[in-house]
Design a protein around this motif. Sequence first.
Motif, PDB file in Angstrom:
ATOM      1  N   ALA A  23       0.834  -1.212   0.000  1.00 34.20           N
ATOM      2  CA  ALA A  23       0.000   0.000   0.000  1.00 34.20           C
ATOM      3  C   ALA A  23       0.864   1.256   0.000  1.00 34.20           C
ATOM      4  CB  ALA A  23      -0.925  -0.008   1.203  1.00 34.20           C
ATOM      5  N   MET A  24       1.898   1.296   0.856  1.00 30.96           N
ATOM      6  CA  MET A  24       2.754   2.480   0.918  1.00 30.96           C
ATOM      7  C   MET A  24       3.630   2.595  -0.329  1.00 30.96           C
ATOM      8  SD  MET A  24       1.709   4.015   3.491  1.00 30.96           S
ATOM      9  CE  MET A  24       2.844   5.388   3.293  1.00 30.96           C
ATOM     10  N   ALA A  25       4.011   1.454  -0.908  1.00 27.95           N
ATOM     11  CA  ALA A  25       4.775   1.498  -2.154  1.00 27.95           C
ATOM     12  C   ALA A  25       3.932   2.108  -3.277  1.00 27.95           C
ATOM     13  CB  ALA A  25       5.242   0.099  -2.540  1.00 27.95           C
ATOM     14  N   LEU A  26       2.632   1.766  -3.302  1.00 29.78           N
ATOM     15  CA  LEU A  26       1.730   2.336  -4.308  1.00 29.78           C
ATOM     16  C   LEU A  26       1.501   3.833  -4.060  1.00 29.78           C
ATOM     17  CD1 LEU A  26      -0.927  -0.519  -4.682  1.00 29.78           C
ATOM     18  CD2 LEU A  26       0.870   0.129  -6.307  1.00 29.78           C
ATOM     19  N   VAL A  27       1.503   4.230  -2.786  1.00 25.23           N
ATOM     20  CA  VAL A  27       1.409   5.663  -2.464  1.00 25.23           C
ATOM     21  C   VAL A  27       2.620   6.393  -3.034  1.00 25.23           C
ATOM     22  CG1 VAL A  27       1.502   7.353  -0.589  1.00 25.23           C
ATOM     23  CG2 VAL A  27      -0.014   5.383  -0.418  1.00 25.23           C
ATOM     24  N   CYS A  28       3.785   5.772  -2.921  1.00 21.35           N
ATOM     25  CA  CYS A  28       5.012   6.354  -3.471  1.00 21.35           C
ATOM     26  C   CYS A  28       4.884   6.538  -4.982  1.00 21.35           C
ATOM     27  CB  CYS A  28       6.206   5.453  -3.129  1.00 21.35           C
ATOM     28  SG  CYS A  28       7.803   6.105  -3.674  1.00 21.35           S
ATOM     29  N   VAL A  29       4.346   5.520  -5.663  1.00 21.45           N
ATOM     30  CA  VAL A  29       4.140   5.601  -7.119  1.00 21.45           C
ATOM     31  C   VAL A  29       3.143   6.711  -7.454  1.00 21.45           C
ATOM     32  CG1 VAL A  29       3.260   4.371  -9.149  1.00 21.45           C
ATOM     33  CG2 VAL A  29       4.716   3.178  -7.494  1.00 21.45           C
ATOM     34  N   ALA A  30       2.044   6.777  -6.684  1.00 22.64           N
ATOM     35  CA  ALA A  30       1.008   7.791  -6.929  1.00 22.64           C
ATOM     36  C   ALA A  30       1.574   9.197  -6.763  1.00 22.64           C
ATOM     37  CB  ALA A  30      -0.166   7.577  -5.985  1.00 22.64           C
ATOM     38  N   LEU A  31       2.457   9.389  -5.780  1.00 24.10           N
ATOM     39  CA  LEU A  31       3.058  10.699  -5.566  1.00 24.10           C
ATOM     40  C   LEU A  31       3.938  11.109  -6.744  1.00 24.10           C
ATOM     41  CD1 LEU A  31       3.853  10.443  -1.762  1.00 24.10           C
ATOM     42  CD2 LEU A  31       2.334  12.114  -2.831  1.00 24.10           C
ATOM     43  N   GLY A  32       4.469  10.118  -7.460  1.00 21.04           N
ATOM     44  CA  GLY A  32       5.221  10.421  -8.676  1.00 21.04           C
ATOM     45  C   GLY A  32       4.341  11.078  -9.726  1.00 21.04           C
ATOM     46  N   PHE A  33       3.096  10.599  -9.860  1.00 21.44           N
ATOM     47  CA  PHE A  33       2.148  11.201 -10.798  1.00 21.44           C
ATOM     48  C   PHE A  33       1.722  12.597 -10.320  1.00 21.44           C
ATOM     49  CE2 PHE A  33       2.012   6.828 -12.056  1.00 21.44           C
ATOM     50  CZ  PHE A  33       1.694   6.850 -13.413  1.00 21.44           C
ATOM     51  N   VAL A  34       1.623  12.762  -9.000  1.00 24.92           N
ATOM     52  CA  VAL A  34       1.285  14.083  -8.450  1.00 24.92           C
ATOM     53  C   VAL A  34       2.417  15.077  -8.735  1.00 24.92           C
ATOM     54  CG1 VAL A  34       0.819  15.380  -6.329  1.00 24.92           C
ATOM     55  CG2 VAL A  34      -0.181  13.109  -6.648  1.00 24.92           C
ATOM     56  N   ALA A  35       3.662  14.611  -8.658  1.00 26.05           N
ATOM     57  CA  ALA A  35       4.813  15.472  -8.959  1.00 26.05           C
ATOM     58  C   ALA A  35       4.746  15.961 -10.407  1.00 26.05           C
ATOM     59  CB  ALA A  35       6.114  14.722  -8.701  1.00 26.05           C
ATOM     60  N   TRP A  36       4.364  15.077 -11.326  1.00 26.46           N
ATOM     61  CA  TRP A  36       4.183  15.488 -12.726  1.00 26.46           C
ATOM     62  C   TRP A  36       3.116  16.573 -12.830  1.00 26.46           C
ATOM     63  CZ3 TRP A  36       4.253   9.771 -14.574  1.00 26.46           C
ATOM     64  CH2 TRP A  36       5.540   9.439 -15.024  1.00 26.46           C
ATOM     65  N   LEU A  37       2.047  16.432 -12.054  1.00 27.26           N
ATOM     66  CA  LEU A  37       0.981  17.432 -12.063  1.00 27.26           C
ATOM     67  C   LEU A  37       1.517  18.793 -11.617  1.00 27.26           C
ATOM     68  CD1 LEU A  37      -2.022  18.186 -12.336  1.00 27.26           C
ATOM     69  CD2 LEU A  37      -2.334  17.440  -9.960  1.00 27.26           C
ATOM     70  N   GLY A  38       2.354  18.795 -10.577  1.00 27.44           N
ATOM     71  CA  GLY A  38       2.929  20.043 -10.092  1.00 27.44           C
ATOM     72  C   GLY A  38       3.780  20.732 -11.145  1.00 27.44           C
ATOM     73  N   SER A  39       4.639  19.977 -11.821  1.00 24.60           N
ATOM     74  CA  SER A  39       5.483  20.586 -12.858  1.00 24.60           C
ATOM     75  C   SER A  39       4.646  21.039 -14.048  1.00 24.60           C
ATOM     76  CB  SER A  39       6.568  19.598 -13.311  1.00 24.60           C
ATOM     77  OG  SER A  39       5.995  18.408 -13.830  1.00 24.60           O
ATOM     78  N   ALA A  40       3.559  20.306 -14.351  1.00 28.05           N
ATOM     79  CA  ALA A  40       2.667  20.706 -15.443  1.00 28.05           C
ATOM     80  C   ALA A  40       1.963  22.021 -15.113  1.00 28.05           C
ATOM     81  CB  ALA A  40       1.640  19.610 -15.713  1.00 28.05           C
ATOM     82  N   ILE A  41       1.566  22.198 -13.849  1.00 28.93           N
ATOM     83  CA  ILE A  41       0.909  23.440 -13.431  1.00 28.93           C
ATOM     84  C   ILE A  41       1.857  24.622 -13.603  1.00 28.93           C
ATOM     85  CG2 ILE A  41       0.021  24.714 -11.434  1.00 28.93           C
ATOM     86  CD1 ILE A  41      -1.105  22.042 -10.403  1.00 28.93           C
ATOM     87  N   THR A  42       3.110  24.458 -13.159  1.00 27.69           N
ATOM     88  CA  THR A  42       4.075  25.559 -13.244  1.00 27.69           C
ATOM     89  C   THR A  42       4.331  25.962 -14.689  1.00 27.69           C
ATOM     90  OG1 THR A  42       5.137  24.790 -11.213  1.00 27.69           O
ATOM     91  CG2 THR A  42       6.382  26.324 -12.564  1.00 27.69           C
ATOM     92  N   LEU A  43       4.477  24.979 -15.581  1.00 27.07           N
ATOM     93  CA  LEU A  43       4.685  25.303 -16.993  1.00 27.07           C
ATOM     94  C   LEU A  43       3.420  25.877 -17.618  1.00 27.07           C
ATOM     95  CD1 LEU A  43       6.386  25.260 -19.582  1.00 27.07           C
ATOM     96  CD2 LEU A  43       5.695  22.876 -19.910  1.00 27.07           C
ATOM     97  N   GLY A  44       2.274  25.284 -17.310  1.00 32.73           N
ATOM     98  CA  GLY A  44       1.019  25.678 -17.950  1.00 32.73           C
ATOM     99  C   GLY A  44       0.578  27.090 -17.633  1.00 32.73           C
ATOM    100  N   VAL A  45       0.826  27.566 -16.402  1.00 38.01           N
ATOM    101  CA  VAL A  45       0.337  28.904 -16.032  1.00 38.01           C
ATOM    102  C   VAL A  45       1.077  30.006 -16.778  1.00 38.01           C
ATOM    103  CG1 VAL A  45      -0.450  28.212 -13.747  1.00 38.01           C
ATOM    104  CG2 VAL A  45       1.884  29.044 -14.026  1.00 38.01           C
ATOM    105  N   PHE A  46       2.286  29.719 -17.255  1.00 40.54           N
ATOM    106  CA  PHE A  46       3.036  30.731 -17.996  1.00 40.54           C
ATOM    107  C   PHE A  46       2.774  30.669 -19.502  1.00 40.54           C
ATOM    108  CE2 PHE A  46       5.890  30.294 -14.189  1.00 40.54           C
ATOM    109  CZ  PHE A  46       5.628  31.557 -13.683  1.00 40.54           C
ATOM    110  N   MET A  47       1.926  29.732 -19.926  1.00 41.16           N
ATOM    111  CA  MET A  47       1.572  29.624 -21.336  1.00 41.16           C
ATOM    112  C   MET A  47       0.253  30.356 -21.598  1.00 41.16           C
ATOM    113  SD  MET A  47       2.478  25.602 -22.115  1.00 41.16           S
ATOM    114  CE  MET A  47       1.985  25.754 -23.849  1.00 41.16           C
ATOM    115  N   ASP A  48       0.075  30.831 -22.821  1.00 37.99           N
ATOM    116  CA  ASP A  48      -1.201  31.433 -23.218  1.00 37.99           C
ATOM    117  C   ASP A  48      -2.264  30.346 -23.290  1.00 37.99           C
ATOM    118  OD1 ASP A  48       0.093  33.867 -23.460  1.00 37.99           O
ATOM    119  OD2 ASP A  48       0.591  33.516 -25.575  1.00 37.99           O
ATOM    120  N   SER A  49      -3.475  30.662 -22.848  1.00 34.39           N
ATOM    121  CA  SER A  49      -4.544  29.667 -22.776  1.00 34.39           C
ATOM    122  C   SER A  49      -4.864  29.059 -24.146  1.00 34.39           C
ATOM    123  CB  SER A  49      -5.810  30.281 -22.177  1.00 34.39           C
ATOM    124  OG  SER A  49      -6.209  31.412 -22.928  1.00 34.39           O
ATOM    125  N   ASP A  50      -4.739  29.854 -25.218  1.00 36.71           N
ATOM    126  CA  ASP A  50      -5.062  29.341 -26.550  1.00 36.71           C
ATOM    127  C   ASP A  50      -3.964  28.451 -27.115  1.00 36.71           C
ATOM    128  OD1 ASP A  50      -3.396  31.588 -26.654  1.00 36.71           O
ATOM    129  OD2 ASP A  50      -3.945  31.995 -28.737  1.00 36.71           O
TER     130      ASP A  50
END
Length: 291
Positions: A23-50
């Motif tokens: 269960a905790m190993a899967l939490v570790c894997v899931a947090l990896g996907f959350v980390a991708w979300l964080g980096s995507a947010i940082t890049l996405g907010v500086f891009m034009d919406s269109d």
Amino acid sequence: VYVVFTQIQPAEMIKAVRDANLAMALVCVALGFVAWLGSAITLGVFMDSDKCNTIGLYCSQMASGFTAVSMPAGVGPAFVNLQFLRKSGYRSTAATAVMSAVWAVQGGTTIVLLLTIGLFTGRNTLSGMIPTNTLIMVIAIVALVVSAAMAIPPVRHLVTEKYLPVVKAYARNLVNVLARPKELALGIAGALVLNLATGLGFWAALMAFGYHTNPAETTFIFLLANTLGSAVPTPGGLGAVEAVLSVAFTAVGIPSSIAVSATLVYRIAFYWLRIPVGALAMKWLDMHNLI
């Protein structure tokens, strides 16, 4: 190829996964996907919406895990993000400015997070790891070399006539990108998600072996050790990150066997599993002409 294949330790990896709490190993894997979300947010907010393709944006961060196998840490993600920005309609100067803004926000957030956690936890690890004398000598040498080069007329003319206009245009774009308070705040939030997800990923890896630690202190030590290990120019800091993480957590009192096993589980979740996932994301981006 040599570095990657010599670091593959299937027997030790299988043993670590078998001994870990699933269960905790899967939490570790899931947090990896959350980390991708964080980096995507940082890049996405500086891009034009269109110009921002949401699925493509997240896939570009997933593809970064694939490029980390063949390039030194940091180079692969930069390559993928720049290509994604260019395919999204940005000129090279604007794309570089957006990437620089992302680096500035992520780097600044990491430093502030380290200082904040270090202050509240009372750890003095950060001050002990800063090579003050060496740092001053390097800065002095660089300043001397630059000053000597600028004293040579042909070099000075080349810099002022050819490169200075490019730097000015780039600086203007960078200032324009960073001069948006709402986007800057969201970018910082994304960088916090990235840093906390990666730090808590190692905390979950330790929990997978029944070792309870303070999440804040674990994140602090992890960010310090991971930053040092990633500075080594191997694919994704391979080899160096594992060694530094194991030594750092053993040094603060965690049994060596648990520190090594947790490091293996963490790297499986945040490195090895990202290879096939990132390859699929790269294929999707290529099919949709986004890279």
